[in-house]
Scaffold this motif. Structure first.
Motif, PDB file in Angstrom:
ATOM      1  N   ALA A 213       0.832  -1.210   0.000  1.00  0.00           N
ATOM      2  CA  ALA A 213       0.000   0.000   0.000  1.00  0.00           C
ATOM      3  C   ALA A 213       0.862   1.253   0.000  1.00  0.00           C
ATOM      4  O   ALA A 213       0.574   2.227  -0.716  1.00  0.00           O
ATOM      5  CB  ALA A 213      -0.936  -0.014   1.207  1.00  0.00           C
ATOM      6  N   GLY A 214       1.935   1.248   0.778  1.00  0.00           N
ATOM      7  CA  GLY A 214       2.840   2.393   0.795  1.00  0.00           C
ATOM      8  C   GLY A 214       3.515   2.598  -0.555  1.00  0.00           C
ATOM      9  O   GLY A 214       3.684   3.741  -1.009  1.00  0.00           O
ATOM     10  N   PHE A 215       3.896   1.508  -1.190  1.00  0.00           N
ATOM     11  CA  PHE A 215       4.485   1.583  -2.529  1.00  0.00           C
ATOM     12  C   PHE A 215       3.485   2.215  -3.496  1.00  0.00           C
ATOM     13  O   PHE A 215       3.844   3.085  -4.308  1.00  0.00           O
ATOM     14  CB  PHE A 215       4.852   0.167  -2.995  1.00  0.00           C
ATOM     15  N   LEU A 216       2.219   1.800  -3.408  1.00  0.00           N
ATOM     16  CA  LEU A 216       1.203   2.315  -4.318  1.00  0.00           C
ATOM     17  C   LEU A 216       0.931   3.801  -4.092  1.00  0.00           C
ATOM     18  O   LEU A 216       0.627   4.534  -5.044  1.00  0.00           O
ATOM     19  CB  LEU A 216      -0.092   1.517  -4.174  1.00  0.00           C
ATOM     20  N   ASP A 217       1.053   4.253  -2.854  1.00  0.00           N
ATOM     21  CA  ASP A 217       0.924   5.696  -2.587  1.00  0.00           C
ATOM     22  C   ASP A 217       1.977   6.466  -3.382  1.00  0.00           C
ATOM     23  O   ASP A 217       1.681   7.485  -4.022  1.00  0.00           O
ATOM     24  CB  ASP A 217       1.109   5.983  -1.097  1.00  0.00           C
ATOM     25  N   GLU A 218       3.222   5.972  -3.330  1.00  0.00           N
ATOM     26  CA  GLU A 218       4.314   6.608  -4.079  1.00  0.00           C
ATOM     27  C   GLU A 218       4.066   6.519  -5.580  1.00  0.00           C
ATOM     28  O   GLU A 218       4.282   7.493  -6.322  1.00  0.00           O
ATOM     29  CB  GLU A 218       5.644   5.930  -3.754  1.00  0.00           C
ATOM     30  N   LEU A 219       3.618   5.359  -6.028  1.00  0.00           N
ATOM     31  CA  LEU A 219       3.392   5.148  -7.450  1.00  0.00           C
ATOM     32  C   LEU A 219       2.276   6.050  -7.979  1.00  0.00           C
ATOM     33  O   LEU A 219       2.354   6.569  -9.094  1.00  0.00           O
ATOM     34  CB  LEU A 219       3.067   3.678  -7.710  1.00  0.00           C
ATOM     35  N   ALA A 220       1.249   6.257  -7.169  1.00  0.00           N
ATOM     36  CA  ALA A 220       0.161   7.143  -7.579  1.00  0.00           C
ATOM     37  C   ALA A 220       0.659   8.567  -7.763  1.00  0.00           C
ATOM     38  O   ALA A 220       0.324   9.245  -8.746  1.00  0.00           O
ATOM     39  CB  ALA A 220      -0.966   7.095  -6.552  1.00  0.00           C
ATOM     40  N   ALA A 221       1.483   9.033  -6.829  1.00  0.00           N
ATOM     41  CA  ALA A 221       2.027  10.392  -6.941  1.00  0.00           C
ATOM     42  C   ALA A 221       2.934  10.514  -8.162  1.00  0.00           C
ATOM     43  O   ALA A 221       2.872  11.513  -8.900  1.00  0.00           O
ATOM     44  CB  ALA A 221       2.791  10.747  -5.665  1.00  0.00           C
TER      45      ALA A 221
END
Length: 253
Positions: A213-221
């Motif tokens: 989930a943390g990785f996806l937060d970065e990926l979304a940004a």
């Protein structure tokens, strides 16, 4: 290494950054200040006896990086029975562990320039996109991992968590996954456990999914920035999907 003018450059699809072409048994793409570090990583992995990564071959006369071509098809394009097989889950976990182990010395070398930022703890050099669209299969067997351009030092769990998100799968855009038909009846959570065991670690499922989930937060940004720079509507849609998936992953923690 000189160009091979008698061989046609065949565009390769799937990349969202720079053009990638195949010339004979090589792949060529835009080089950057990160290329020496990436080639050192590939050389270290191959020196450790892991042939499932491209061979680094320097630069061509146009200044593009050259790596060896790995024959096969992309896992994301394979039939569902191959793409979602438990055998592939295990092979992917083992290959990721081998790449990580070979990378450890480079993770602690401050003289390297990487394209992506380093993250703590810098245990290994992370691929940062170890997923079915960067994994090569042949005859139902995993034979390669490609596209190491965004590699950088970071925690083991970072790579493992993103792979779990894509191969368990939890990604909204995963197609054709059927626990009964393609994965021996295992649920995505079961498959995370299988992946972690194949990697040789003991991370709890909740920890893996939280890291994803943390990785996806970065990926979304990151994808939002790409959308703003390119005007591509599909990047906007991808960023929104990553945020929905991150929220769903956190419900498992």
């Amino acid at each position: 290494m000189d160009d091979e003018p008698t061989l046609a450059a065949i565009p390769l699809t799937g990349g969202n950054m720079e053009p990638v072409v195949r010339v004979g048994d090589t792949v060529r793409r835009v080089a950057g200040e990160w290329t020496p570090a990436v080639h050192a990583l590939l050389a270290a992995v191959r020196a450790a006896g892991v042939d499932e990564v491209p061979e680094p071959l320097g630069l061509d006369d146009s200044g593009r990086e050259i790596v060896g071509f790995i024959a096969g098809g992309m896992l994301v394009d394979a039939p569902a029975r191959v793409q979602w097989s438990t055998t592939i889950v295990e092979q992917a976990g083992r290959l990721l562990r081998q790449v990580h182990e070979a990378s450890v010395p480079l993770a602690h070398d401050p003289g390297r320039t990487w394209r992506s930022p380093s993250r703590e703890p810098s245990e290994v050099v992370c691929h940062n996109d170890f997923a079915p669209y960067n994994l090569v299969v042949d005859g139902g067997r995993l034979v390669g991992a490609i596209d190491f351009d965004f590699a950088s030092p970071g925690p083991r769990l970072r790579d493992l968590a993103y792979l779990a998100y894509r191969i368990a799968p939890f990604a909204e855009d995963a197609e054709g996954f059927d626990p009964e038909a393609t994965s021996d009846g295992e649920t995505p959570v079961d498959r995370v456990r299988r992946l972690v065991a194949a990697y040789g670690a003991d991370y709890p499922v909740g920890e893996v999914l939280g890291a994803a989930a943390g990785f996806l937060d970065e990926l979304a940004a990151f994808t939002d920035d790409r959308a703003a720079a390119t005007g591509r509507a599909d990047f906007v849609e991808h960023a929104a999907m990553y945020r929905r998936d991150a929220a769903r992953l956190r419900s498992f923690e």
